[in-house]
Design a protein around this motif. Sequence first.
Motif, PDB file in Angstrom:
ATOM      1  N   LEU A 229       0.839  -1.205   0.000  1.00  0.00           N
ATOM      2  CA  LEU A 229       0.000   0.000   0.000  1.00  0.00           C
ATOM      3  C   LEU A 229       0.875   1.256   0.000  1.00  0.00           C
ATOM      4  O   LEU A 229       0.603   2.218  -0.735  1.00  0.00           O
ATOM      5  N   SER A 230       1.949   1.253   0.802  1.00  0.00           N
ATOM      6  CA  SER A 230       2.842   2.420   0.854  1.00  0.00           C
ATOM      7  C   SER A 230       3.449   2.688  -0.510  1.00  0.00           C
ATOM      8  O   SER A 230       3.562   3.840  -0.939  1.00  0.00           O
ATOM      9  N   ARG A 231       3.838   1.628  -1.200  1.00  0.00           N
ATOM     10  CA  ARG A 231       4.445   1.813  -2.516  1.00  0.00           C
ATOM     11  C   ARG A 231       3.425   2.352  -3.511  1.00  0.00           C
ATOM     12  O   ARG A 231       3.750   3.174  -4.373  1.00  0.00           O
ATOM     13  N   HIS A 232       2.188   1.918  -3.365  1.00  0.00           N
ATOM     14  CA  HIS A 232       1.120   2.453  -4.206  1.00  0.00           C
ATOM     15  C   HIS A 232       0.984   3.969  -3.978  1.00  0.00           C
ATOM     16  O   HIS A 232       0.854   4.750  -4.923  1.00  0.00           O
ATOM     17  N   LEU A 233       1.036   4.392  -2.704  1.00  0.00           N
ATOM     18  CA  LEU A 233       0.934   5.822  -2.383  1.00  0.00           C
ATOM     19  C   LEU A 233       2.138   6.588  -2.927  1.00  0.00           C
ATOM     20  O   LEU A 233       2.000   7.697  -3.448  1.00  0.00           O
ATOM     21  N   VAL A 234       3.326   5.992  -2.794  1.00  0.00           N
ATOM     22  CA  VAL A 234       4.543   6.636  -3.294  1.00  0.00           C
ATOM     23  C   VAL A 234       4.450   6.853  -4.809  1.00  0.00           C
ATOM     24  O   VAL A 234       4.818   7.913  -5.325  1.00  0.00           O
ATOM     25  N   TRP A 235       3.947   5.853  -5.519  1.00  0.00           N
ATOM     26  CA  TRP A 235       3.794   5.982  -6.974  1.00  0.00           C
ATOM     27  C   TRP A 235       2.792   7.089  -7.309  1.00  0.00           C
ATOM     28  O   TRP A 235       2.995   7.886  -8.223  1.00  0.00           O
ATOM     29  N   GLU A 236       1.705   7.136  -6.526  1.00  0.00           N
ATOM     30  CA  GLU A 236       0.681   8.159  -6.748  1.00  0.00           C
ATOM     31  C   GLU A 236       1.275   9.568  -6.588  1.00  0.00           C
ATOM     32  O   GLU A 236       0.976  10.482  -7.359  1.00  0.00           O
ATOM     33  N   ILE A 237       2.135   9.732  -5.592  1.00  0.00           N
ATOM     34  CA  ILE A 237       2.705  11.066  -5.314  1.00  0.00           C
ATOM     35  C   ILE A 237       3.884  11.384  -6.231  1.00  0.00           C
ATOM     36  O   ILE A 237       4.037  12.505  -6.704  1.00  0.00           O
ATOM     37  N   TYR A 238       4.751  10.388  -6.457  1.00  0.00           N
ATOM     38  CA  TYR A 238       6.067  10.669  -7.058  1.00  0.00           C
ATOM     39  C   TYR A 238       6.302   9.994  -8.411  1.00  0.00           C
ATOM     40  O   TYR A 238       7.444   9.851  -8.834  1.00  0.00           O
TER      41      TYR A 238
END
Length: 272
Positions: A229-238
């Motif tokens: 989930l964290s990596r999904h959020l990181v991709w969404e932001i960056y």
Amino acid sequence: MGFPGTWMTESESLVYRVVPKCACSTIGQIMYFSDHGRFFDGDIHDSTEGLHKWAQADSQPLIEANVKAHKSYAFTCVRNPYARILSSFFDKIAGIQRNGKRYRGNLVPQLAQKYGIDVGSPENGFEFDQIASFRRFLLFARDTIRFRKPMEPDIHWSAMAGHISTYIVNGGRYDHIFFTEKFDEGMAHVLKQVKTPVKVDLKKIPRFNESEGHGPKRAHPVSAYFDDLSRHLVWEIYKRDFQLFKYDFDDPDNKFPKAEVDLDEVHAKLGN
């Protein structure tokens, strides 16, 4: 709009677009030294003389004229997005700032209340669950960037592409973008292109890490902080940061870029 976050040596040898959490303290001190033969006494972000900054009204017309005519060598520096957001968390959220207080006053209590983040304190040796708290912070960072709630995004965790684009959109052009992870090589390349009033010996330049020693140390490898989930959020932001600056999204522990930055691609994609 102008050129926010842009610094220029008084001799106009170099123009630099600051990207927070990407060796900006060290770069600023090198620029200051290259004009004056000494370092600024204190955090270079606090200087009000010896270095032109867009935040100083007197510097603005000089910076604007220089950048629009591309009179000087212009550069910036980027960093792996995984490491950068982690560094922001440990410095700005878990750490105590230089003034002995928490960053932005009531931000940490607000995060504790709304997102359940615990960052310990100097009294308990900053004992807390780093992984759980960081993941909750990441959700908060995403909310600020995506929805501008519960506050506007902070410069320390907003995407590098956003910082770097303002310079291009307003009429500037970069000559070089290098990596924090290959700092000596990148800074040496920049210095080789220009003649500065004072010669800089990079081997003798200390690292100016203004956030060091004010908070907890990272207890785990980078990948431990980023579940699916964290990596999904990181991709969404960056997403743009990974793509434009060639970092490895698939392996959070690989801090190095996979290729050099393509300057033409950066100018084309961030210049709209």
